[in-house]
Write an enzyme that holds these catalytic residues in place. Structure first.
Site, mmCIF file in Angstrom:
data_model
loop_
_atom_site.group_PDB
_atom_site.id
_atom_site.type_symbol
_atom_site.label_atom_id
_atom_site.label_comp_id
_atom_site.label_asym_id
_atom_site.label_seq_id
_atom_site.Cartn_x
_atom_site.Cartn_y
_atom_site.Cartn_z
ATOM 1 N N ASP A 1 0.863 -1.194 0.000
ATOM 2 C CA ASP A 1 0.000 0.000 0.000
ATOM 3 C C ASP A 1 0.892 1.234 0.000
ATOM 4 O O ASP A 1 2.077 1.165 0.368
ATOM 5 C CB ASP A 1 -0.923 0.023 1.226
ATOM 6 C CG ASP A 1 -1.845 1.244 1.225
ATOM 7 O OD1 ASP A 1 -2.447 1.534 0.174
ATOM 8 O OD2 ASP A 1 -1.973 1.918 2.272
ATOM 9 N N CYS B 1 -4.367 -1.433 -2.131
ATOM 10 C CA CYS B 1 -4.520 0.009 -2.352
ATOM 11 C C CYS B 1 -5.385 0.174 -3.592
ATOM 12 O O CYS B 1 -5.037 -0.350 -4.664
ATOM 13 C CB CYS B 1 -3.141 0.623 -2.576
ATOM 14 S SG CYS B 1 -3.174 2.363 -3.024
ATOM 15 N N CYS C 1 -11.341 2.764 -0.528
ATOM 16 C CA CYS C 1 -9.958 3.141 -0.211
ATOM 17 C C CYS C 1 -9.613 2.396 1.063
ATOM 18 O O CYS C 1 -10.404 2.390 2.025
ATOM 19 C CB CYS C 1 -9.851 4.650 0.014
ATOM 20 S SG CYS C 1 -8.239 5.141 0.649
HETATM 21 N N1 DGL Z 1 -5.019 3.302 0.542
HETATM 22 C C1 DGL Z 1 -5.072 3.839 -0.784
HETATM 23 C C2 DGL Z 1 -6.312 3.374 -1.504
HETATM 24 O O1 DGL Z 1 -6.880 2.356 -1.161
HETATM 25 C C3 DGL Z 1 -4.981 5.316 -0.979
HETATM 26 C C4 DGL Z 1 -4.065 6.088 -0.209
HETATM 27 C C5 DGL Z 1 -3.348 7.163 -0.938
HETATM 28 O O2 DGL Z 1 -3.948 8.109 -1.485
HETATM 29 O O3 DGL Z 1 -2.144 7.024 -0.941
HETATM 30 O O4 DGL Z 1 -6.713 4.012 -2.446
#
Ligand code: DGL
Length: 279
Positions: free
Chosen positions: A8, A71, A198
């Site tokens: 991530d 992510c 997210c």
């Molecule tokens: N955790 C990431 C996602 O699922 C996003 C985090 C970020 O913007 O770096 O989109």
């Protein structure tokens, strides 16, 4: 050791790793958070792809035959190119196989696979980073699987910084969560299911619950990603069999290990000791 890699941009993937370990506790895991370059949400396709490929290659070099992009932003902006362009060329299929010898999976497809069975009104909402929303990957994936479902997406650019800065319980978080949920529900009042698209957002679940209408169902991805990984391993013994089963987890961060360890301990609910890595 032959672990499963989990990547991530920062801490968010820990919410996915937690569910994966709950479902598949026997495997070894190697978690990599690119905290030094987070957030990825506002970054261009080119940058997210470049950073994600670097991280994936590092996890391959460290012995992972399979990497989960925990992510959504990386899954939306980099996964397809890595799967279709890079892997076949970098890791050609072994004799008798048709797929590359190293694999990368994302979090959007497993989530898109379940929404059709969860919504009654056939109207769903997605809250995600700007990058995930502008990629329209959720709309495309859901249209393939449940073409009658109407999808409305709301970018929530402040939510990841709130989580990365440990402000997820603050009044500042209330302001932004209330505003963005209101915008989503005004855009489509028929929404009965909201996907937290997210991996950082499960940390804001209580706030989202407080501001979403009571009848709206909230979907965190971890559980669906974990089940889908279990199925995948079952269907792909060439990847599954070499994986070692020592129930260990090792955490790597591109930032300072002490700050990662302190924050990750909150996400994981157990003491975490991270190591620094440069990509
Ligand atoms: N955790 C990431 C996602 O699922 C996003 C985090 C970020 O913007 O770096 O989109």
């Amino acid at each position: 050791m032959i672990p499963i890699g989990v990547f991530d941009s920062g801490y968010g993937g820990l919410t996915v790793l937690r569910e994966i370990r709950r479902h598949l506790p026997e495997y070894d895991y190697l978690y990599l958070g690119d905290n030094a370059r987070a957030p990825y949400g506002p970054r261009s396709f080119e940058r997210v792809y470049e950073f994600t490929l670097q991280a994936v290659r590092r996890l391959f070099d460290m012995g992972c035959p399979l990497v989960i992009l925990a992510c959504n932003t990386a899954s939306a902006k980099a996964l397809r190119t890595i799967q279709q362009r890079d892997l076949p060329h970098l890791f050609p299929p072994a004799a008798g196989e048709t797929l590359p010898s190293r694999r990368v999976l994302g979090v959007i497809r497993p989530t898109a696979e379940v929404v059709g069975s969860l919504t009654h009104t056939r109207h769903i909402g997605i809250v995600a980073t700007q990058g995930t929303v502008s990629s329209r990957t959720y709309e495309l994936e859901i249209a393939k699987l449940s073409p009658d479902v109407v999808v409305t997406a709301q970018a929530c650019p402040m939510w990841v910084p709130l989580v990365e800065n440990h402000e997820f319980d603050s009044q500042g978080a209330d302001f932004f969560v209330q505003r963005d949920i209101q915008r989503l529900m005004q855009a489509d009042p028929l929404i009965d299911t909201i996907i937290l698209g997210c991996t950082h957002f499960p940390l804001l679940l209580n706030k989202v619950r407080a501001y979403a209408p009571a009848h709206v169902r909230l979907i965190s991805q971890g559980e669906y990603v974990a089940r889908s990984l279990g199925d995948y391993l079952h269907r792909h013994p060439a990847i599954d069999q070499p994986l070692t089963r020592g129930s260990s987890v090792r955490y790597l961060t591109t930032e300072q290990p002490a700050s990662f360890s302190a924050a990750a301990t909150i996400f994981v609910g157990q003491p975490v000791e991270a190591e620094h890595i440069d990509l």
